[in-house]
Structures are given as structure tokens and as C-alpha cells.
Design a protein around this motif. Structure first.
Motif, PDB file in Angstrom:
ATOM      1  N   GLN A 126       0.456  -1.237  -0.506  1.00 22.78           N
ATOM      2  CA  GLN A 126      -0.031  -0.015   0.485  1.00 22.78           C
ATOM      3  C   GLN A 126       0.934   1.601   0.228  1.00 22.78           C
ATOM      4  OE1 GLN A 126      -3.037  -0.415   2.989  1.00 22.78           O
ATOM      5  NE2 GLN A 126      -3.977   2.168   2.584  1.00 22.78           N
ATOM      6  N   ASP A 127       0.081   1.595  -0.889  1.00 23.76           N
ATOM      7  CA  ASP A 127       1.306   3.827  -0.813  1.00 23.76           C
ATOM      8  C   ASP A 127      -0.082   4.844   0.136  1.00 23.76           C
ATOM      9  OD1 ASP A 127       3.258   2.059  -2.779  1.00 23.76           O
ATOM     10  OD2 ASP A 127       2.523   3.001  -4.730  1.00 23.76           O
ATOM     11  N   TYR A 128       2.214   5.478   0.781  1.00 24.93           N
ATOM     12  CA  TYR A 128       1.249   6.123   1.133  1.00 24.93           C
ATOM     13  C   TYR A 128       1.978   7.649   0.876  1.00 24.93           C
ATOM     14  CZ  TYR A 128      -0.825   3.105   4.474  1.00 24.93           C
ATOM     15  OH  TYR A 128      -1.630   2.725   5.075  1.00 24.93           O
ATOM     16  N   GLU A 129       1.342   9.032   0.536  1.00 23.23           N
ATOM     17  CA  GLU A 129       2.666  10.210   0.153  1.00 23.23           C
ATOM     18  C   GLU A 129       2.247  10.903   2.047  1.00 23.23           C
ATOM     19  OE1 GLU A 129       3.963  10.376  -3.191  1.00 23.23           O
ATOM     20  OE2 GLU A 129       4.360  12.152  -1.108  1.00 23.23           O
ATOM     21  N   ILE A 130       3.796  10.690   2.135  1.00 20.89           N
ATOM     22  CA  ILE A 130       3.708  11.725   3.182  1.00 20.89           C
ATOM     23  C   ILE A 130       4.363  12.805   3.341  1.00 20.89           C
ATOM     24  CG2 ILE A 130       4.748  11.197   5.693  1.00 20.89           C
ATOM     25  CD1 ILE A 130       2.733   9.393   5.285  1.00 20.89           C
ATOM     26  N   GLU A 131       4.719  13.567   4.110  1.00 19.87           N
ATOM     27  CA  GLU A 131       5.425  14.555   3.925  1.00 19.87           C
ATOM     28  C   GLU A 131       5.998  14.774   5.295  1.00 19.87           C
ATOM     29  OE1 GLU A 131       5.612  18.199   1.826  1.00 19.87           O
ATOM     30  OE2 GLU A 131       3.471  17.512   1.550  1.00 19.87           O
ATOM     31  N   LEU A 132       7.334  14.993   4.314  1.00 21.65           N
ATOM     32  CA  LEU A 132       8.374  14.892   5.572  1.00 21.65           C
ATOM     33  C   LEU A 132       8.756  16.491   6.167  1.00 21.65           C
ATOM     34  CD1 LEU A 132      10.436  12.330   4.334  1.00 21.65           C
ATOM     35  CD2 LEU A 132       8.550  11.944   5.765  1.00 21.65           C
ATOM     36  N   PRO A 133       9.395  16.957   7.576  1.00 21.79           N
ATOM     37  CA  PRO A 133       9.991  17.845   7.658  1.00 21.79           C
ATOM     38  C   PRO A 133      10.720  18.263   6.893  1.00 21.79           C
ATOM     39  CG  PRO A 133       9.569  16.916   9.194  1.00 21.79           C
ATOM     40  CD  PRO A 133       9.141  15.481   8.607  1.00 21.79           C
ATOM     41  N   GLU A 134      11.524  19.549   6.205  1.00 18.54           N
ATOM     42  CA  GLU A 134      12.178  20.218   5.501  1.00 18.54           C
ATOM     43  C   GLU A 134      13.316  20.320   7.080  1.00 18.54           C
ATOM     44  OE1 GLU A 134      12.949  21.156   2.924  1.00 18.54           O
ATOM     45  OE2 GLU A 134      10.817  20.754   1.919  1.00 18.54           O
ATOM     46  N   GLY A 135      15.202  20.310   5.708  1.00 18.88           N
ATOM     47  CA  GLY A 135      15.639  19.804   7.136  1.00 18.88           C
ATOM     48  C   GLY A 135      16.060  18.849   7.894  1.00 18.88           C
ATOM     49  N   ARG A 136      14.973  17.787   8.360  1.00 17.89           N
ATOM     50  CA  ARG A 136      16.354  17.271   8.982  1.00 17.89           C
ATOM     51  C   ARG A 136      15.761  15.919   8.148  1.00 17.89           C
ATOM     52  NH1 ARG A 136      11.125  16.997  13.755  1.00 17.89           N
ATOM     53  NH2 ARG A 136      12.166  15.624  13.881  1.00 17.89           N
ATOM     54  N   ASP A 137      16.797  14.854   9.301  1.00 18.06           N
ATOM     55  CA  ASP A 137      16.127  13.777   8.166  1.00 18.06           C
ATOM     56  C   ASP A 137      15.737  12.635   9.551  1.00 18.06           C
ATOM     57  OD1 ASP A 137      16.676  11.176   6.239  1.00 18.06           O
ATOM     58  OD2 ASP A 137      19.013  10.800   7.466  1.00 18.06           O
TER      59      ASP A 137
ATOM     60  N   LEU B  18      11.525   4.591  11.419  1.00 15.32           N
ATOM     61  CA  LEU B  18      10.535   4.558  12.816  1.00 15.32           C
ATOM     62  C   LEU B  18       8.963   5.712  12.380  1.00 15.32           C
ATOM     63  CD1 LEU B  18       9.029   2.477  15.169  1.00 15.32           C
ATOM     64  CD2 LEU B  18      10.283   3.821  16.536  1.00 15.32           C
ATOM     65  N   ASP B  19      10.006   7.223  12.576  1.00 16.22           N
ATOM     66  CA  ASP B  19       9.322   8.441  12.890  1.00 16.22           C
ATOM     67  C   ASP B  19       8.459   8.298  11.482  1.00 16.22           C
ATOM     68  OD1 ASP B  19      10.722   9.225  14.841  1.00 16.22           O
ATOM     69  OD2 ASP B  19      11.806   9.845  13.611  1.00 16.22           O
ATOM     70  N   VAL B  20       8.842   8.004  10.306  1.00 12.27           N
ATOM     71  CA  VAL B  20       7.756   8.360   9.183  1.00 12.27           C
ATOM     72  C   VAL B  20       6.586   6.640   9.469  1.00 12.27           C
ATOM     73  CG1 VAL B  20       7.971   7.634   6.460  1.00 12.27           C
ATOM     74  CG2 VAL B  20       9.771   8.424   8.224  1.00 12.27           C
ATOM     75  N   LEU B  21       6.742   5.747  10.309  1.00 10.25           N
ATOM     76  CA  LEU B  21       5.856   4.653  10.576  1.00 10.25           C
ATOM     77  C   LEU B  21       4.967   4.979  11.083  1.00 10.25           C
ATOM     78  CD1 LEU B  21       7.376   1.167  10.640  1.00 10.25           C
ATOM     79  CD2 LEU B  21       5.784   1.774   9.235  1.00 10.25           C
ATOM     80  N   SER B  22       5.352   6.160  12.048  1.00 10.67           N
ATOM     81  CA  SER B  22       4.195   6.890  12.771  1.00 10.67           C
ATOM     82  C   SER B  22       3.815   7.782  12.177  1.00 10.67           C
ATOM     83  CB  SER B  22       4.779   7.526  14.322  1.00 10.67           C
ATOM     84  OG  SER B  22       6.313   7.573  13.972  1.00 10.67           O
ATOM     85  N   LEU B  23       4.590   8.682  11.392  1.00 11.43           N
ATOM     86  CA  LEU B  23       3.005   9.259  10.746  1.00 11.43           C
ATOM     87  C   LEU B  23       2.400   8.507   9.685  1.00 11.43           C
ATOM     88  CD1 LEU B  23       6.497  12.281   9.713  1.00 11.43           C
ATOM     89  CD2 LEU B  23       4.183  12.324  10.858  1.00 11.43           C
TER      90      LEU B  23
ATOM     91  N   SER C 162      -4.610   1.475  10.871  1.00 14.46           N
ATOM     92  CA  SER C 162      -4.677  -0.021  10.635  1.00 14.46           C
ATOM     93  C   SER C 162      -3.599  -0.363  10.442  1.00 14.46           C
ATOM     94  CB  SER C 162      -5.762  -0.371   9.435  1.00 14.46           C
ATOM     95  OG  SER C 162      -4.760   0.414   8.518  1.00 14.46           O
ATOM     96  N   VAL C 163      -2.277   0.194  10.329  1.00 14.23           N
ATOM     97  CA  VAL C 163      -0.867  -0.058   9.742  1.00 14.23           C
ATOM     98  C   VAL C 163      -0.205  -1.146  10.952  1.00 14.23           C
ATOM     99  CG1 VAL C 163       1.560   0.308   9.189  1.00 14.23           C
ATOM    100  CG2 VAL C 163      -0.951   1.507   8.241  1.00 14.23           C
ATOM    101  N   ALA C 164       0.172  -2.119  11.349  1.00 16.78           N
ATOM    102  CA  ALA C 164       0.361  -3.039  12.399  1.00 16.78           C
ATOM    103  C   ALA C 164       1.939  -2.740  12.258  1.00 16.78           C
ATOM    104  CB  ALA C 164       0.238  -4.450  12.163  1.00 16.78           C
ATOM    105  N   TYR C 165       2.888  -2.712  13.389  1.00 17.41           N
ATOM    106  CA  TYR C 165       4.057  -3.017  13.626  1.00 17.41           C
ATOM    107  C   TYR C 165       4.530  -2.844  14.863  1.00 17.41           C
ATOM    108  CZ  TYR C 165       4.283   2.570  13.948  1.00 17.41           C
ATOM    109  OH  TYR C 165       3.829   3.529  14.237  1.00 17.41           O
TER     110      TYR C 165
END
Ligand code: SF4
Ligand code: SF4
Ligand code: FES
Lengths: 122, 235
Positions: B19-30, B34-39, B46-49
Motif C-alpha cells: 500500500q502506498d502512502y504519500e507522506i509529508e516529511l519535515p524540511e531539513g531533518r532526516d 520509525l518516525d515515518v511509520l508513526s506519521l 490500521s497499519v501494524a508494526y
């Protein structure tokens, strides 16, 4: 401890050692043979005949043949237990592997007898 | 960033899907993976990890990120994607999937249990503690740090092929951890249990395990030591 009756030495350590020792024997034998081919000018039937009729060559050839058989047995057993098991091909895995291994062992035995026959010119 | 996540619920889905998700990542930070997963979880609960410590200590969030096993909490997105613009998250390979990125680790733990990962010593314990010289203690460095995340074992082809018989790199690292411990008295029994053609000798020195260990441990080296001990004992 995991048991298996079809492995060569039924012990991981001996299989591992036999596999390596047989590889060295085969390596030395074929490098030697290659050396003979390169170093003998006008290599023909007579030269081959002379080489293979000497006792030391027969000993070396028999050692190489036995090493090859052991190497093949362990190798094929390893390949079979990796790919032909219940995890890889389903519930018939064990039966299929048994048949495959029986065929391998039979073939190895035939080659062994045949090889001895050729070496001794029986 | 485009994030593609493995989705599978064995109770309702006939087969897994991405399943594809388009996630907005904050500028200037890597961010860490796991942070992306919480977003993503905010967007789609419903996403399980699994996760717990979020700092590389507990070993719960081992997963496969763009083809490489690792801990999501300490893997920066830039590293996981190798600078690319798509993040692909899958469960650890070779284990049954319970839900999405959550795998059933039973067989992994079973292999761990087989090596008796505890000190065996029948000598009555001294009043305070069993002492060990600093040199003997140093032999356990690089062995005891394992957090059982299973990144290594699930990256090992030999384990994929024989998960019920080959102990796998994580278990073998612990096997050696107790073989190497000066306070352990069961070396002989331990080696006896390891000499069959599968438990240790299925290791083909592919070194896939070393390549992914998030703790920088070297199971292949430990396996080499076990092999050496078996050889000395057998020869
Ligand atoms: S070195 Fe051995 S244990 Fe590690 S991945 Fe390779 S086969 Fe598996
Ligand atoms: S050896 Fe490394 S990769 Fe394997 S379980 Fe332990 S910490 Fe994880
Ligand atoms: S959450 Fe604990 S290791 Fe990643």
C-alpha cells in the motif's frame, strides 16, 4: 542435536572435514594431471597408457575417484536438504528428497565401480 | 515522500499487497524510519508494526527497509532509501507474518532456546559472586550485546531453507557466548549438541548476517570459533 541418516558421516564435523579434504585431493590430482599434459611433448595414446599403468598413478586416480564420490555425496545431500524439504516444496518434500538421494547414491556407486573398472582395465 | 508498506492480514486477506502512502516529511531533518511509520499510523491507524524503546535497544522493530534488514528506529530515511525518493517497508523475510510488519518469531526463539542461553555451572555458588578475570570477561565482548532483533537470522539463506534445523546466526552467537564464558562448565555437552550436520554446519559463511547486524556484531566469526572448537574436540 538434529539427526539425519542420509548424510555421509552423519555428523556435521566429519562431513565438513571430508568435504574439504576431498576438495584438496581433487585439486592436487587435477593440477598434477594438467601439469603432465602441459609438460609432455607430443602427448598421445602411448604416453597416457604409460602414465595410467604405473602403480602410483593408479593409487592417485583411485584416491581422486573416492574423493570425488564422497564430495558428490556430501554436496548433493547438502543441496537436497536445502531445496528439497518440507519448507521449500511442501509436505511431499521428504519423499521427493529420499527418492532424489537414493538416485544420487546409486549413480555415485555406478560411477565408482565403472571408474575402478576403467582404471584397472578390467 | 512515497512510502510503500507491506500489508497483510492473514485472517481477511487472500494475499499480501503493497500500500502506498504519500507522506509529508519535515524540511531539513532526516527522520528515522520509525518516525515515518508513526506519521503513517496517524493517517492510517490500521497499519501494524512493533516498537518499544525507539532507540535501538529493545530489538522490536526489526524490518526490511528497501531490501535491507535493520531497526527502523535507528535507520535514517536517507540511509534506508540510499538517497532515493521511495521508502519500501516489508516485514523481516523468512518468518510467518502475523499482521503487516509484525512477524511470528516463535521459530527464531526456539532456535535460541536450543543453545541453552544461560550459565550452566554445578559448582556451589560462592557467597558473593562467581569471579572472572578481566581477560576472560573481555572474551564476551562482541557476543553479549545481541538484542535478538532477528535482523541477521532472517537475512540468512540457510535459515530460510532450514529454519527448524539450522540454529541461525543469532542463536549461534549466543551459543558461542556461553562456550567462551570461563564460568560455564557445560562446554562438552554444548559442543556435543552442535556437531550434527545442521545446527552449525549449515552456515556457508555467506556473511549476510554480519552485513545487517544493527549492533555491529559478527556472528560469522563466532560460528568460526565454534567450528574450530568442534574441530579441536573431534580431531
Ligand atoms: S555467515 Fe552463516 S549464519 Fe551468517 S548469513 Fe551466512 S550462512 Fe547465515
Ligand atoms: S546478532 Fe545483531 S542482528 Fe542478530 S539478533 Fe543479535 S543484534 Fe540482532
Ligand atoms: S524500537 Fe527498540 S530497537 Fe527499535
Amino acid at each position: 542435536m538434529v539427526r539425519n541418516v542420509m548424510s555421509f558421516g552423519r555428523n556435521g564435523l566429519s562431513d565438513w572435514v571430508v568435504q574439504r579434504v576431498s576438495a584438496v585431493i581433487l585439486g592436487v590430482y587435477f593440477v598434477g594431471l594438467l601439469g603432465f599434459m602441459v609438460l609432455t611433448p607430443d602427448l598421445g595414446y602411448a604416453e597416457w597408457q604409460a602414465l595410467f599403468s604405473s602403480t602410483w598413478m593408479r593409487i592417485a586416480s583411485l584416491a581422486a575417484l573416492l574423493a570425488l564420490c564422497a564430495h558428490a555425496w556430501i554436496g548433493m545431500w547438502t543441496v537436497a536438504t536445502d531445496y528439497l524439504n518440507n519448507y521449500m516444496i511442501g509436505s511431499k518434500g521428504t519423499v521427493i528428497r529420499f527418492v532424489f538421494q537414493a538416485a544420487c547414491v546409486l549413480l555415485i556407486f555406478i560411477y565408482l565401480v565403472w571408474g575402478v573398472q576403467i582404471l584397472w582395465g578390467l | 515522500m512515497l512510502v510503500s508498506v507491506y500489508r497483510y492480514n492473514p485472517e481477511t486477506d487472500s494475499k499480501p499487497s503493497m500500500q502506498d502512502y504519500e507522506i509529508e516529511l519535515p524540511e531539513g531533518r532526516d527522520l528515522m524510519v520509525l518516525d515515518v511509520l508513526s506519521l503513517i499510523k496517524k493517517e492510517d491507524p490500521s497499519v501494524a508494526y512493533r516498537r518499544s524503546c525507539r532507540e535501538g535497544v529493545c530489538g522490536s522493530d526489526g524490518m526490511n527497509m528497501n531490501g535491507t534488514n535493520g531497526l527502523a528506529c535507528i535507520t535514517p530515511v536517507s540511509v534506508a532509501t540510499k538517497g532515493g525518493n521511495k521508502l519500501v517497508l516489508r516485514p523481516l523475510p523468512g518468518l510467518p507474518v502475523v499482521r503487516d510488519l509484525v512477524v511470528d518469531m516463535s521459530i527464531f526463539y526456539k532456535q535460541f532456546e536450543k543453545v541453552k542461553p544461560f550459565l550452566l555451572n554445578d559448582t556451589p555458588a560462592p557467597a558473593i559472586e562467581r569471579l572472572q578475570s578481566p581477560e576472560d570477561r573481555a572474551k564476551l565482548d562482541g557476543l553479549y550485546e545481541c538484542i535478538l532483533c532477528a535482523c541477521c537470522t532472517t537475512n540468512c539463506p540457510s535459515f530460510w531453507w532450514n529454519p527448524d534445523k539450522f540454529i541461525g546466526p543469532a542463536g549461534l552467537l549466543q551459543a558461542y557466548r556461553f562456550l567462551a564464558d570461563s564460568r560455564d562448565e557445560a562446554t562438552e555437552e554444548r559442543l556435543e549438541d552442535l556437531q550434527d550436520p545442521f545446527s552449525v554446519f549449515r552456515c556457508r559463511v555467506i556473511m549476510n548476517c554480519v552485513a545487517v547486524c544493527p549492533k555491529g556484531l559478527n556472528p560469522t566469526k563466532a560460528i568460526g570459533h565454534i567450528r574450530h572448537m568442534l574441530l579441536e574436540r573431534g580431531a
